[in-house]
Design a protein around this motif. Structure first.
Motif, PDB file in Angstrom:
ATOM      1  N   GLY A  59       0.920  -1.365   0.112  1.00 49.05           N
ATOM      2  CA  GLY A  59      -0.152  -0.090  -0.058  1.00 49.05           C
ATOM      3  C   GLY A  59       1.047   1.327   0.028  1.00 49.05           C
ATOM      4  O   GLY A  59       2.033   1.271  -0.193  1.00 49.05           O
ATOM      5  N   ARG A  60       0.380   2.263   0.205  1.00 50.15           N
ATOM      6  CA  ARG A  60       0.976   3.627   0.211  1.00 50.15           C
ATOM      7  C   ARG A  60       1.070   4.093   1.546  1.00 50.15           C
ATOM      8  O   ARG A  60       0.297   4.145   2.313  1.00 50.15           O
ATOM      9  CB  ARG A  60       0.106   4.662  -0.431  1.00 50.15           C
ATOM     10  CG  ARG A  60       0.847   5.997  -0.596  1.00 50.15           C
ATOM     11  CD  ARG A  60       0.054   7.059  -1.177  1.00 50.15           C
ATOM     12  NE  ARG A  60       0.611   8.411  -1.001  1.00 50.15           N
ATOM     13  CZ  ARG A  60       0.905   9.192  -1.897  1.00 50.15           C
ATOM     14  NH1 ARG A  60       0.565   8.847  -3.203  1.00 50.15           N
ATOM     15  NH2 ARG A  60       1.421  10.446  -1.623  1.00 50.15           N
ATOM     16  N   TYR A  61       2.745   4.083   1.994  1.00 51.79           N
ATOM     17  CA  TYR A  61       2.983   4.590   3.411  1.00 51.79           C
ATOM     18  C   TYR A  61       3.710   5.723   3.166  1.00 51.79           C
ATOM     19  O   TYR A  61       4.287   6.137   2.443  1.00 51.79           O
ATOM     20  CB  TYR A  61       3.765   3.665   4.015  1.00 51.79           C
ATOM     21  CG  TYR A  61       3.291   2.086   4.148  1.00 51.79           C
ATOM     22  CD1 TYR A  61       2.749   1.940   5.621  1.00 51.79           C
ATOM     23  CD2 TYR A  61       3.387   1.311   3.425  1.00 51.79           C
ATOM     24  CE1 TYR A  61       2.165   0.715   5.721  1.00 51.79           C
ATOM     25  CE2 TYR A  61       2.618  -0.027   3.471  1.00 51.79           C
ATOM     26  CZ  TYR A  61       2.386  -0.151   4.840  1.00 51.79           C
ATOM     27  OH  TYR A  61       1.783  -1.507   5.099  1.00 51.79           O
ATOM     28  N   THR A  62       3.128   6.707   4.209  1.00 52.79           N
ATOM     29  CA  THR A  62       3.785   8.001   4.206  1.00 52.79           C
ATOM     30  C   THR A  62       3.940   8.297   5.598  1.00 52.79           C
ATOM     31  O   THR A  62       3.569   7.800   6.805  1.00 52.79           O
ATOM     32  CB  THR A  62       2.593   9.270   3.630  1.00 52.79           C
ATOM     33  OG1 THR A  62       1.659   9.326   4.513  1.00 52.79           O
ATOM     34  CG2 THR A  62       2.352   8.945   2.227  1.00 52.79           C
ATOM     35  N   VAL A  63       5.125   9.484   5.838  1.00 56.64           N
ATOM     36  CA  VAL A  63       5.580   9.721   7.437  1.00 56.64           C
ATOM     37  C   VAL A  63       5.511  11.154   7.375  1.00 56.64           C
ATOM     38  O   VAL A  63       6.096  11.734   6.419  1.00 56.64           O
ATOM     39  CB  VAL A  63       6.700   8.829   7.776  1.00 56.64           C
ATOM     40  CG1 VAL A  63       7.939   9.500   6.966  1.00 56.64           C
ATOM     41  CG2 VAL A  63       6.943   9.363   9.185  1.00 56.64           C
ATOM     42  N   GLU A  64       4.982  11.830   8.279  1.00 57.53           N
ATOM     43  CA  GLU A  64       5.360  13.254   8.735  1.00 57.53           C
ATOM     44  C   GLU A  64       6.513  13.139   9.872  1.00 57.53           C
ATOM     45  O   GLU A  64       6.119  12.484  10.850  1.00 57.53           O
ATOM     46  CB  GLU A  64       3.801  13.639   9.338  1.00 57.53           C
ATOM     47  CG  GLU A  64       4.064  15.268   9.632  1.00 57.53           C
ATOM     48  CD  GLU A  64       2.761  15.751  10.264  1.00 57.53           C
ATOM     49  OE1 GLU A  64       2.793  17.178  10.393  1.00 57.53           O
ATOM     50  OE2 GLU A  64       1.794  15.265  10.586  1.00 57.53           O
ATOM     51  N   VAL A  65       7.468  13.923   9.451  1.00 52.87           N
ATOM     52  CA  VAL A  65       8.500  14.212  10.480  1.00 52.87           C
ATOM     53  C   VAL A  65       8.474  15.345  11.123  1.00 52.87           C
ATOM     54  O   VAL A  65       8.449  16.467  10.301  1.00 52.87           O
ATOM     55  CB  VAL A  65       9.972  13.773   9.830  1.00 52.87           C
ATOM     56  CG1 VAL A  65      10.880  14.129  10.623  1.00 52.87           C
ATOM     57  CG2 VAL A  65       9.591  12.456   9.092  1.00 52.87           C
TER      58      VAL A  65
END
Length: 69
Positions: A59-65
């Protein structure tokens, strides 16, 4: 401004979901070292809040840092 975060896979991103021994395969995604993290999966927040995220579903994984400042 800090550099744009980059997600690095710590192993192959293409694999069979189940290993020959029956255990589930996964890959660890790693964000750059910083203060806080918020991972999302296919747009749903709350799948992780650490630097690393172990995943076994495509799937599509994103991260806010978020940095300390």
């Amino acid at each position: 401004l800090p550099d744009k975060p980059r997600i690095d896979a710590q192993s192959a991103t293409v694999f069979c979901q189940t290993a020959p021994g029956g255990e589930q395969n996964s890959v660890t995604l790693r964000a750059p070292d910083n203060a806080r993290y918020q991972w999302t999966f296919n747009g749903s927040a709350g799948v992780g809040n650490g630097r690393d995220l172990s995943v076994a579903t495509s799937g599509r994984y994103t991260v806010e840092v978020i940095d300390a400042k």
